[in-house]
Structure formats: C-alpha cells, structure tokens
Write an enzyme that holds these catalytic residues in place. Sequence first.
Site, PDB file in Angstrom:
ATOM      1  N   GLN A 200       0.838  -1.198   0.000  1.00 26.95           N
ATOM      2  CA  GLN A 200       0.000   0.000   0.000  1.00 26.95           C
ATOM      3  C   GLN A 200       0.872   1.248   0.000  1.00 26.95           C
ATOM      4  O   GLN A 200       1.657   1.453   0.940  1.00 26.95           O
ATOM      5  CB  GLN A 200      -0.886   0.008   1.246  1.00 26.95           C
ATOM      6  CG  GLN A 200      -1.813   1.202   1.302  1.00 26.95           C
ATOM      7  CD  GLN A 200      -2.460   1.359   2.672  1.00 26.95           C
ATOM      8  OE1 GLN A 200      -1.828   1.139   3.685  1.00 26.95           O
ATOM      9  NE2 GLN A 200      -3.713   1.746   2.682  1.00 26.95           N
TER      10      GLN A 200
ATOM     11  N   SER B 295       4.483  -1.266   3.890  1.00 26.45           N
ATOM     12  CA  SER B 295       4.723  -2.616   4.408  1.00 26.45           C
ATOM     13  C   SER B 295       4.944  -3.581   3.248  1.00 26.45           C
ATOM     14  O   SER B 295       4.173  -3.588   2.284  1.00 26.45           O
ATOM     15  CB  SER B 295       3.531  -3.102   5.232  1.00 26.45           C
ATOM     16  OG  SER B 295       3.271  -2.235   6.301  1.00 26.45           O
TER      17      SER B 295
ATOM     18  N   GLU C 150     -10.744  -2.440   5.189  1.00 26.58           N
ATOM     19  CA  GLU C 150      -9.771  -2.771   6.225  1.00 26.58           C
ATOM     20  C   GLU C 150     -10.460  -2.854   7.579  1.00 26.58           C
ATOM     21  O   GLU C 150     -10.168  -3.711   8.390  1.00 26.58           O
ATOM     22  CB  GLU C 150      -8.674  -1.708   6.268  1.00 26.58           C
ATOM     23  CG  GLU C 150      -7.683  -1.951   7.392  1.00 26.58           C
ATOM     24  CD  GLU C 150      -6.473  -1.027   7.335  1.00 26.58           C
ATOM     25  OE1 GLU C 150      -6.421  -0.175   6.443  1.00 26.58           O
ATOM     26  OE2 GLU C 150      -5.596  -1.182   8.171  1.00 26.58           O
TER      27      GLU C 150
HETATM   28  C1  LIG Z   1       3.132  -1.224  11.326  1.00 24.40           C
HETATM   29  C2  LIG Z   1       2.727  -0.152  10.367  1.00 24.40           C
HETATM   30  C3  LIG Z   1       2.503  -0.477   9.053  1.00 24.40           C
HETATM   31  C4  LIG Z   1       2.152   0.529   8.133  1.00 24.40           C
HETATM   32  N1  LIG Z   1       1.972   0.171   6.831  1.00 24.40           N
HETATM   33  C5  LIG Z   1       1.658   1.117   5.940  1.00 24.40           C
HETATM   34  C6  LIG Z   1       1.531   0.773   4.557  1.00 24.40           C
HETATM   35  O1  LIG Z   1       1.709  -0.375   4.158  1.00 24.40           O
HETATM   36  N2  LIG Z   1       1.249   1.742   3.673  1.00 24.40           N
HETATM   37  C7  LIG Z   1       1.050   3.040   4.065  1.00 24.40           C
HETATM   38  O2  LIG Z   1       0.748   3.857   3.207  1.00 24.40           O
HETATM   39  N3  LIG Z   1       1.184   3.416   5.375  1.00 24.40           N
HETATM   40  C8  LIG Z   1       1.496   2.475   6.305  1.00 24.40           C
HETATM   41  N4  LIG Z   1       1.664   2.833   7.630  1.00 24.40           N
HETATM   42  C9  LIG Z   1       1.601   4.243   7.986  1.00 24.40           C
HETATM   43  C10 LIG Z   1       0.400   4.623   8.831  1.00 24.40           C
HETATM   44  O3  LIG Z   1      -0.765   4.637   8.055  1.00 24.40           O
HETATM   45  C11 LIG Z   1       0.717   5.999   9.432  1.00 24.40           C
HETATM   46  O4  LIG Z   1       1.826   5.847  10.295  1.00 24.40           O
HETATM   47  C12 LIG Z   1      -0.449   6.538  10.221  1.00 24.40           C
HETATM   48  O5  LIG Z   1      -1.507   6.861   9.378  1.00 24.40           O
HETATM   49  C13 LIG Z   1      -0.040   7.799  11.024  1.00 24.40           C
HETATM   50  O6  LIG Z   1       0.563   8.732  10.197  1.00 24.40           O
HETATM   51  P1  LIG Z   1       1.994   9.390  10.580  1.00 24.40           P
HETATM   52  O7  LIG Z   1       2.928   8.272  10.936  1.00 24.40           O
HETATM   53  O8  LIG Z   1       2.378  10.281   9.444  1.00 24.40           O
HETATM   54  O9  LIG Z   1       1.744  10.228  11.890  1.00 24.40           O
HETATM   55  P2  LIG Z   1       1.104  11.674  11.964  1.00 24.40           P
HETATM   56  O10 LIG Z   1      -0.138  11.724  11.168  1.00 24.40           O
HETATM   57  O11 LIG Z   1       2.176  12.689  11.634  1.00 24.40           O
HETATM   58  O12 LIG Z   1       0.739  11.773  13.483  1.00 24.40           O
HETATM   59  C14 LIG Z   1       1.708  12.126  14.508  1.00 24.40           C
HETATM   60  C15 LIG Z   1       0.977  12.209  15.830  1.00 24.40           C
HETATM   61  O13 LIG Z   1       0.003  13.265  15.785  1.00 24.40           O
HETATM   62  C16 LIG Z   1      -1.294  12.759  16.108  1.00 24.40           C
HETATM   63  N5  LIG Z   1      -2.317  13.419  15.298  1.00 24.40           N
HETATM   64  C17 LIG Z   1      -2.288  13.675  13.971  1.00 24.40           C
HETATM   65  N6  LIG Z   1      -3.432  14.259  13.572  1.00 24.40           N
HETATM   66  C18 LIG Z   1      -4.218  14.362  14.665  1.00 24.40           C
HETATM   67  C19 LIG Z   1      -5.532  14.864  14.895  1.00 24.40           C
HETATM   68  N7  LIG Z   1      -6.275  15.369  13.910  1.00 24.40           N
HETATM   69  N8  LIG Z   1      -6.040  14.802  16.164  1.00 24.40           N
HETATM   70  C20 LIG Z   1      -5.295  14.282  17.182  1.00 24.40           C
HETATM   71  N9  LIG Z   1      -4.042  13.794  17.028  1.00 24.40           N
HETATM   72  C21 LIG Z   1      -3.508  13.828  15.780  1.00 24.40           C
HETATM   73  C22 LIG Z   1      -1.234  11.275  15.754  1.00 24.40           C
HETATM   74  O14 LIG Z   1      -2.186  10.529  16.470  1.00 24.40           O
HETATM   75  C23 LIG Z   1       0.195  10.920  16.157  1.00 24.40           C
HETATM   76  O15 LIG Z   1       0.296  10.673  17.533  1.00 24.40           O
HETATM   77  C24 LIG Z   1       2.018   1.867   8.553  1.00 24.40           C
HETATM   78  C25 LIG Z   1       2.245   2.193   9.894  1.00 24.40           C
HETATM   79  C26 LIG Z   1       2.611   1.206  10.796  1.00 24.40           C
HETATM   80  C27 LIG Z   1       2.863   1.585  12.218  1.00 24.40           C
END
Ligand SMILES: Cc1cc2nc3c(=O)[nH]c(=O)nc-3n(C[C@H](O)[C@H](O)[C@H](O)COP(=O)(O)OP(=O)(O)OC[C@H]3O[C@@H](n4cnc5c(N)ncnc54)[C@H](O)[C@@H]3O)c2cc1C
Length: 394
Positions: A127, A162, A245
């Site tokens: 993805q 992933s 999902e």
């Molecule tokens: C094991 C794993 C597998 C994954 N696999 C994939 C994959 O295959 N493909 C893919 O595309 N992505 C994948 N991801 C990514 C995942 O979708 C993102 O990590 C997730 O959506 C969070 O985005 P970010 O890491 O950019 O954090 P951010 O969005 O930058 O968030 C940082 C912090 O701010 C908080 N925050 C952000 N916005 C808000 C809000 N509006 N209100 C309150 N708090 C907020 C969040 O909760 C978090 O604590 C994977 C993640 C993990 C951990």
Amino acid sequence: MEIRFTDAEEAFRSEARSWLEANVPRGPRPEIADLRGRRAYDMTWQRTMFDAGWAGINWPQEYGGRGASLMEQVIWYEEYARVGAPDVNTGFVGLKHAGPTLIACGTEAQKAYHLPRILRGDVVWCQGFSEPNAGSDLAALQTRADVDGDHLVVNGQKIWTSFGHIAEFQELLVRTDPAAPKHKGITWVICPMDAPGLDIRPIMTLAGNSGFCEVFYDNVRIPLANVVGALNDGWRVAMATLSFERGTAFMSEQVRQARRLDELIAVARRAPGPGGQGRAVDDDEIARRLAQAAAEVEAMRAMTYRSLSVASRTGMPGPEGSMIRLFFSELVQRIDALALEILGPDAVAGFDAHGAPTGPWGERYLTGLSQTIGGGTKEIQRNIIGERVLGLPR
Ligand SMILES: Cc1cc2nc3c(=O)[nH]c(=O)nc-3n(C[C@H](O)[C@H](O)[C@H](O)COP(=O)(O)OP(=O)(O)OC[C@H]3O[C@@H](n4cnc5c(N)ncnc54)[C@H](O)[C@@H]3O)c2cc1C
C-alpha cells in the site's frame, strides 16, 4: 444484541473446524528477517485454502470467493484463530484492501487479471498511501502524477510501505490535479513494483527487522489503464479501500487475544514471582492484572458480537468499529507489557535461567507498539469515536 447460531451455521462451523485442524500449517512461520521465506509460507497457505475452496471467505463467488454470510464469516474467523492458523500478514493488502477495492471499483479487465492471482496467492500487494508529510492527514499527499499520452508519470515519495520490497503490485495514491482542493485531484492507481524509476529502500524498525520501506518514484510510467475508478476520483476509491480494512478484520482478534492470554498465564505459572519469590502467578498484583486482562478479552468479545449484531441488521459495520480497534490495540500492548514485567530480562533473552524458551514476548512487545499507529492512530480513532459515535462537536 442477538447472536444465535442456526443448525446450518453450526454445520458450517464443524466443516470449517475439521478442515482447518487437518490443514493448518504446523511449522513455524519464518521471521520478518527472512521475508522471502515468510512470503513463501503465507502464499503456500493461501494456495492451500484456495484449492480447497476456503480462500476469500467474504469475496463474492463470481470472483472466486466463498461468498459466506456475515455469520459464517464470524464462525470462520473464530475457528481460524482457535486453531492458531497464521494471520494474513504478507497477503493483507491484496486480500483485505486491493482485492475488495477492485471488486467495488475496478474495470472488468482489472478484475479478471488481478483477482485470481490475489486469491491463489500468486502475488503480494503493498500500500502506497502514507508520505513523510501525509499520514493521519492522508489528503495532504504530494506524490505527483502527470498524464503523458496513455500513461501517468509519477514523481515523489511514499513511506511506511509494508512489504514493499517483496510485492509485485502497489495500490498507489497520487495527486493528478494540484490545483484542485486537497480531497479532489487524487487518483488511485495500480503500480507494478518492477517499473523502471522505482527505488525501494527498506526501513529498519526498533524490533530489528525491515518489514516496511520508503519508495521513491523518478518518472515512473504507469499505463492509464491501471487507474482504478476515474482520474481525480481516488479519494472516493481510497475511502472504499479503508472501509474494507475496518470491516471484519477484528472478528478473529478476540479469539487470538484469548489464546495469547492463555500463553501468558502459562508463563506466569512457570516464571518466578517478584524478587525471585514463589511463582509469578501467586503474586497478588500479577494475578489481579491477569484477571483484569481476562475480563478485558471477554469485553472485547462482547463488543465484537455487538458490532456484528448491528452489522447483520444494517448490512455494514458502523463507526463503532473504531471502539473495538482502539480497545484491542491498547489491550495487546497491556498484555505484552505485563509479559515483560513477569519475565524481566528473560523476555529479551528468549529463555529462562534453566535455558527453557520463554516465547517471543520481547519481539511482540516491540512490534505491538505499532498497533496504536498503523491503520489510523489511537488519537484518530478517539476523534472518530468522539465525532461519529458520540456525536461530539468537532
Ligand atoms: C506497522 C505499520 C505499518 C504501516 N503500513 C503502511 C503501509 O503499508 N502503507 C502506508 O501507506 N502506510 C502504512 N503505515 C503508515 C500509517 O498509516 C501511518 O503511520 C499513520 O496513518 C499515522 O501517520 P503518521 O505516521 O504520518 O503520523 P502523523 O499523522 O504525523 O501523526 C503524529 C501524531 O500526531 C497525532 N495526530 C495527527 N493528527 C491528529 C488529529 N487530527 N487529532 C489528534 N491527534 C492527531 C497522531 O495521532 C500521532 O500521535 C504503517 C504504519 C505502521 C505503524
């Protein structure tokens, strides 16, 4: 709430149970460090289910699935977890995201080519949604694609992909109209992972493995025929992807967590208590926390059944799915943390003072930290519960 199984459903349960007991893979699944081995293990198991008519339990029959009713799906996932069958893992994106999205939004040619390959376990999908500056706020994505004749030309970067390094295809979100408002002008496209211009770089996690990657796109050409839905209509298609999902993904988790807790109780019976005194399970505080975890697993089971009861009346899972998702992800972390407290350094070593194996608790603890991030962070789940379940103001 009303959950009662009919005679036909009980017959289905015993058929599923007998088949699973006879066919579930017995050998251990290769660790993430051996991703190719893990892929082979997962895809062989998928092929075994396909050959016996159990693949795609909720996929329509016309696309090679089992077309099971909601209750049959519950039964299947329960039996699947009970027998300890492997979770879908490297097959997740193909089976739980891309396949259902193609069924809902793909062209006949896309369905005919991709669906049988996914169901048979011939291919792995990944993805490509998240970017360094677009995670929770997915619509902020910047990876760009320009139309050039009958191709899209993609430039940009994805992250946290992933299994990107072992995948044949990627469900990729790109910005095709930068002038449009941020939820518009996005396109969902199938990207072949061997396309020239793709640079896939594994990321090392704190658990010491590389389950996911960064993916860079340098003038990657993708045929327009690979667009799913219409050009600039990708947000609608992506929302369909994410709803699959959430759907029934957690049906089996209450059984899986019950098994995991049983394992932990067995550990607490063997491990020494605090200060090396007696058995861990005889310590009041540890016993109280094990009992609390057992009650929480039961609560999760009741929440799952309640959500299914609603879904069987309305035809679709509601936003309460976020409650189960949140509760489950935090429960997993509590169980893993308790295991570490009981085992102490033996959890990291993987064996106790007598050289007996203590189980994979150290690795589980580190990996489990991602449970409250992937698929929507716990804060985002709380936002959904607040706004859509409780009706609080934004
Ligand atoms: C094991 C794993 C597998 C994954 N696999 C994939 C994959 O295959 N493909 C893919 O595309 N992505 C994948 N991801 C990514 C995942 O979708 C993102 O990590 C997730 O959506 C969070 O985005 P970010 O890491 O950019 O954090 P951010 O969005 O930058 O968030 C940082 C912090 O701010 C908080 N925050 C952000 N916005 C808000 C809000 N509006 N209100 C309150 N708090 C907020 C969040 O909760 C978090 O604590 C994977 C993640 C993990 C951990």
